[in-house]
Design a protein around this motif. Structure first.
Motif, PDB file in Angstrom:
ATOM      1  N   TYR A 339      40.122  80.298  31.427  1.00  4.15           N
ATOM      2  CA  TYR A 339      39.233  80.039  30.291  1.00  4.15           C
ATOM      3  C   TYR A 339      38.299  78.873  30.591  1.00  4.15           C
ATOM      4  O   TYR A 339      37.090  78.946  30.344  1.00  4.15           O
ATOM      5  N   ALA A 340      38.829  77.784  31.139  1.00  4.58           N
ATOM      6  CA  ALA A 340      37.986  76.635  31.465  1.00  4.58           C
ATOM      7  C   ALA A 340      36.858  77.039  32.397  1.00  4.58           C
ATOM      8  O   ALA A 340      35.712  76.581  32.264  1.00  4.58           O
ATOM      9  N   ALA A 341      37.164  77.914  33.355  1.00  6.95           N
ATOM     10  CA  ALA A 341      36.180  78.309  34.362  1.00  6.95           C
ATOM     11  C   ALA A 341      35.153  79.296  33.840  1.00  6.95           C
ATOM     12  O   ALA A 341      34.221  79.635  34.567  1.00  6.95           O
ATOM     13  N   LEU A 346      32.288  75.194  36.134  1.00  9.22           N
ATOM     14  CA  LEU A 346      33.604  74.567  36.098  1.00  9.22           C
ATOM     15  C   LEU A 346      34.611  75.424  36.861  1.00  9.22           C
ATOM     16  O   LEU A 346      34.540  76.656  36.823  1.00  9.22           O
ATOM     17  N   GLN A 347      35.529  74.767  37.540  1.00 11.42           N
ATOM     18  CA  GLN A 347      36.648  75.445  38.177  1.00 11.42           C
ATOM     19  C   GLN A 347      37.940  75.033  37.484  1.00 11.42           C
ATOM     20  O   GLN A 347      38.045  73.932  36.938  1.00 11.42           O
ATOM     21  N   GLY A 348      38.936  75.906  37.520  1.00 10.04           N
ATOM     22  CA  GLY A 348      40.236  75.607  36.950  1.00 10.04           C
ATOM     23  C   GLY A 348      41.337  76.035  37.895  1.00 10.04           C
ATOM     24  O   GLY A 348      41.325  77.164  38.398  1.00 10.04           O
ATOM     25  N   VAL A 349      42.291  75.145  38.144  1.00 14.71           N
ATOM     26  CA  VAL A 349      43.389  75.393  39.067  1.00 14.71           C
ATOM     27  C   VAL A 349      44.697  74.975  38.405  1.00 14.71           C
ATOM     28  O   VAL A 349      44.746  73.948  37.721  1.00 14.71           O
ATOM     29  N   VAL A 350      45.751  75.752  38.619  1.00 22.13           N
ATOM     30  CA  VAL A 350      47.102  75.355  38.227  1.00 22.13           C
ATOM     31  C   VAL A 350      47.872  75.007  39.498  1.00 22.13           C
ATOM     32  O   VAL A 350      47.876  75.782  40.461  1.00 22.13           O
ATOM     33  N   THR A 351      48.491  73.831  39.517  1.00 28.57           N
ATOM     34  CA  THR A 351      49.276  73.426  40.677  1.00 28.57           C
ATOM     35  C   THR A 351      50.426  72.550  40.227  1.00 28.57           C
ATOM     36  O   THR A 351      50.645  72.350  39.024  1.00 28.57           O
ATOM     37  N   GLY A 447      56.416  69.086  37.526  1.00 32.56           N
ATOM     38  CA  GLY A 447      55.136  68.478  37.887  1.00 32.56           C
ATOM     39  C   GLY A 447      53.929  69.377  37.745  1.00 32.56           C
ATOM     40  O   GLY A 447      52.883  69.119  38.360  1.00 32.56           O
ATOM     41  N   VAL A 448      54.014  70.418  36.913  1.00 33.25           N
ATOM     42  CA  VAL A 448      52.882  71.335  36.741  1.00 33.25           C
ATOM     43  C   VAL A 448      51.695  70.612  36.107  1.00 33.25           C
ATOM     44  O   VAL A 448      51.850  69.767  35.210  1.00 33.25           O
ATOM     45  N   ALA A 449      50.499  70.926  36.601  1.00 35.34           N
ATOM     46  CA  ALA A 449      49.270  70.317  36.098  1.00 35.34           C
ATOM     47  C   ALA A 449      48.134  71.318  36.140  1.00 35.34           C
ATOM     48  O   ALA A 449      48.085  72.185  37.012  1.00 35.34           O
ATOM     49  N   TYR A 450      47.214  71.181  35.175  1.00 31.16           N
ATOM     50  CA  TYR A 450      45.933  71.897  35.226  1.00 31.16           C
ATOM     51  C   TYR A 450      44.890  70.904  35.740  1.00 31.16           C
ATOM     52  O   TYR A 450      44.787  69.783  35.231  1.00 31.16           O
ATOM     53  N   LEU A 451      44.075  71.344  36.690  1.00 25.18           N
ATOM     54  CA  LEU A 451      42.958  70.545  37.186  1.00 25.18           C
ATOM     55  C   LEU A 451      41.667  71.307  36.924  1.00 25.18           C
ATOM     56  O   LEU A 451      41.480  72.411  37.438  1.00 25.18           O
ATOM     57  N   TYR A 452      40.781  70.728  36.129  1.00 27.86           N
ATOM     58  CA  TYR A 452      39.459  71.303  35.874  1.00 27.86           C
ATOM     59  C   TYR A 452      38.430  70.356  36.478  1.00 27.86           C
ATOM     60  O   TYR A 452      38.455  69.142  36.233  1.00 27.86           O
ATOM     61  N   PHE A 453      37.489  70.911  37.242  1.00 27.46           N
ATOM     62  CA  PHE A 453      36.544  70.073  37.965  1.00 27.46           C
ATOM     63  C   PHE A 453      35.298  70.887  38.285  1.00 27.46           C
ATOM     64  O   PHE A 453      35.310  72.118  38.233  1.00 27.46           O
ATOM     65  N   PRO A 454      34.198  70.219  38.630  1.00 33.33           N
ATOM     66  CA  PRO A 454      32.941  70.940  38.854  1.00 33.33           C
ATOM     67  C   PRO A 454      32.988  71.823  40.104  1.00 33.33           C
ATOM     68  O   PRO A 454      33.741  71.572  41.049  1.00 33.33           O
ATOM     69  N   VAL A 455      32.135  72.823  40.116  1.00 39.74           N
ATOM     70  CA  VAL A 455      31.971  73.663  41.298  1.00 39.74           C
ATOM     71  C   VAL A 455      31.535  72.818  42.488  1.00 39.74           C
ATOM     72  O   VAL A 455      31.970  73.053  43.624  1.00 39.74           O
TER      73      VAL A 455
END
Length: 471
Positions: A339-341, A346-351, A447-455
């Motif tokens: 959704y964020a992406a 915007l990019q969205g990653v789960v790690t 330690g799950v995290a969402y990272l949203y950041f620019p292309v």
């Protein structure tokens, strides 16, 4: 505050004894044949949070993503074509076939053309007990995509082709209902909403390698096509742990990002069809905060469906467009990243991350981090609530190294900013097991995290992302 609790609880047994078998399986993993497919492109660095050899890491995590034009040139194309440009991706160029899909949530059957891209094999630097995929894509009305995990165990046998999600950005009459798929498993592993997990790590078989297959769907004869910009997964082997050692603060002085503050609690009772607001909306509320931090968000036209008497309608928008119709909630991790992406560039990653030092580097570079944790009120001073699964946004650190969080589980927007003790927060976020209020054993995210950041992140942001294994 419980949006991701049910499927996390069932993972506790799956992670038992993972640490004990990791070393004995490491040699098998390196020798086991991987699933068929094109190999990883030469020169692509191994990823794993900037760590050294996997054997030196007691809680290894490997995130790997495909997002560049050279990435899309590799792998197996069946009717898809790499697309260059500022945001390279892959899309349908000619259908590989036609199929019927009956939407389990509407009962509607429709025909679709499809094409697929299957990634190169990702041979893990460590055997894994858990994997979560995530993706970024554009899906015009009436189109959708499916992400599958094609895994190989450490004994060389293949896991089933697991559906990790059926997703569309839309929610209109032409669109399928985005959904996870229950009831998937074999005698070694299972899918719990968005998470692949080894059922009994002590049995010896872990995940050694995988491919991700993305299938794109559209109505027959349509010129529209989904475009996938990023697909990836983290695979980890986090040992059972009730506590973790507190990390040493790594910043000099306080830092705090200007992330907007939104309360989930003020939405209680709104839109029962999207899980009724309130405590169920921690994930989309946190996602909304970070999306707006990056200067993105829904337009007034996008929000026209929301009752005009509701404050912060963008949170309602986030809930609607992250809702998983099978899970019946908004806490599907990859659906939030996807959704964020959908917002421009915007990019969205789960790690999974290793410690608060990882978050410090990201925040210092200007990247807020959404974290998943569970705790009793007595375990996190100042929270004043207990939760079996809750998302919040880490926006900074005090001069003493304590955590500054935009916690959506707050009475109103003005109360969202909270400061939590570093050692307490690190434990409730990083642990995999905990004792509940009834004395039973519960689970944690590890330690799950969402990272949203620019292309196109800045050089400093890119270095921070690379330091946690995200490129």
């Amino acid at each position: 505050m419980t949006s991701n609790a049910p499927r996390r609880a069932v993972l506790t047994a799956a992670l038992a004894a993972a640490a004990a078998v990791a070393a004995s399986n490491a040699q098998t993993a390196s020798a086991a044949p991987a699933a068929a497919g094109t190999g990883t492109p030469a020169g692509r660095p191994a990823q794993g949070g900037g760590k050294g050899a996997a054997a030196a890491d007691p809680a290894p995590v490997d995130y790997h993503g495909w997002s560049t034009y050279p990435d899309w040139l590799f792998g197996e194309h069946q009717g898809t074509l790499p697309v260059p440009g500022s945001r390279p991706g892959v899309r349908i160029v000619r259908p590989a076939g036609t199929t019927d899909y009956t939407d389990p949530h509407t009962g509607t059957t429709a025909s679709y053309e499809y094409a697929s891209w299957t990634s190169p094999v990702r041979r893990l630097p460590h055997p894994a007990t858990e994997l979560v995929s995530s993706w970024n894509a554009h899906t015009p009305a009436g189109t959708w995509l499916q992400v599958e995990l094609l895994g190989t165990y450490t004994d060389g046998t293949a896991a089933p082709a697991y559906v990790m999600g059926r997703w569309t950005s839309g929610d209109g009459d032409e669109d399928i209902r985005r959904t996870s798929v229950d009831g998937q498993g074999d005698d070694t592993s299972s899918i719990y909403t968005d998470t692949f997990a080894i059922d009994d790590a002590s049995a010896g078989r872990l995940l050694a390698s995988y491919r991700l297959r993305v299938t794109l769907y559209r109505k027959p004869g349509s010129g529209d096509t989904p475009t996938v910009w990023r697909v990836g997964a983290f695979a980890s082997n986090i040992p059972d742990r009730y506590t973790v050692p507190a990390s040493v603060p790594g910043l000099k002085g306080a830092v705090e990002l200007p992330v907007p503050r939104y309360s989930q609690d003020i939405h209680k009772g709104q839109y029962p069809q999207y899980d009724n607001g309130g405590e169920a909306w921690c994930s989309p509320t946190s996602s909304t905060m970070v999306i707006e931090y990056w200067g993105r968000g829904p337009s007034a036209a996008d929000l026209s469906w929301v009752d005009p008497s509701y404050a912060d309608p963008q949170v309602d928008q986030g809930a609607r467009y992250t809702y998983d119709y099978q899970y019946e909630g908004c806490g599907n991790w990859p659906f939030n990243a996807a959704y964020a992406a959908t917002y421009q560039d915007l990019q969205g990653v789960v790690t999974q991350l290793h410690s608060l030092n990882d978050i410090e580097r990201l925040v210092k570079a200007g990247i807020p981090v959404i974290t998943s944790q569970s705790f009793l009120a007595s375990e996190l001073d100042g929270a004043n609530y207990s939760t079996s699964g809750h998302l919040m946004c880490i926006v900074g650190f005090t001069a003493e190294g304590d955590v500054v969080a935009n916690d959506p589980a707050s009475a109103d927007d003005d109360a969202v900013r909270n400061v939590y003790k570093r050692a307490q927060f690190e434990t409730v976020w990083l642990r995999t097991k905990r004792i509940t209020a009834t004395g039973s054993v519960g689970s944690g995210s590890g330690g799950v995290a969402y990272l949203y950041f620019p292309v196109k992140p800045s050089p400093g942001q890119r270095r921070a992302l690379e330091s946690v294994g995200v490129v």
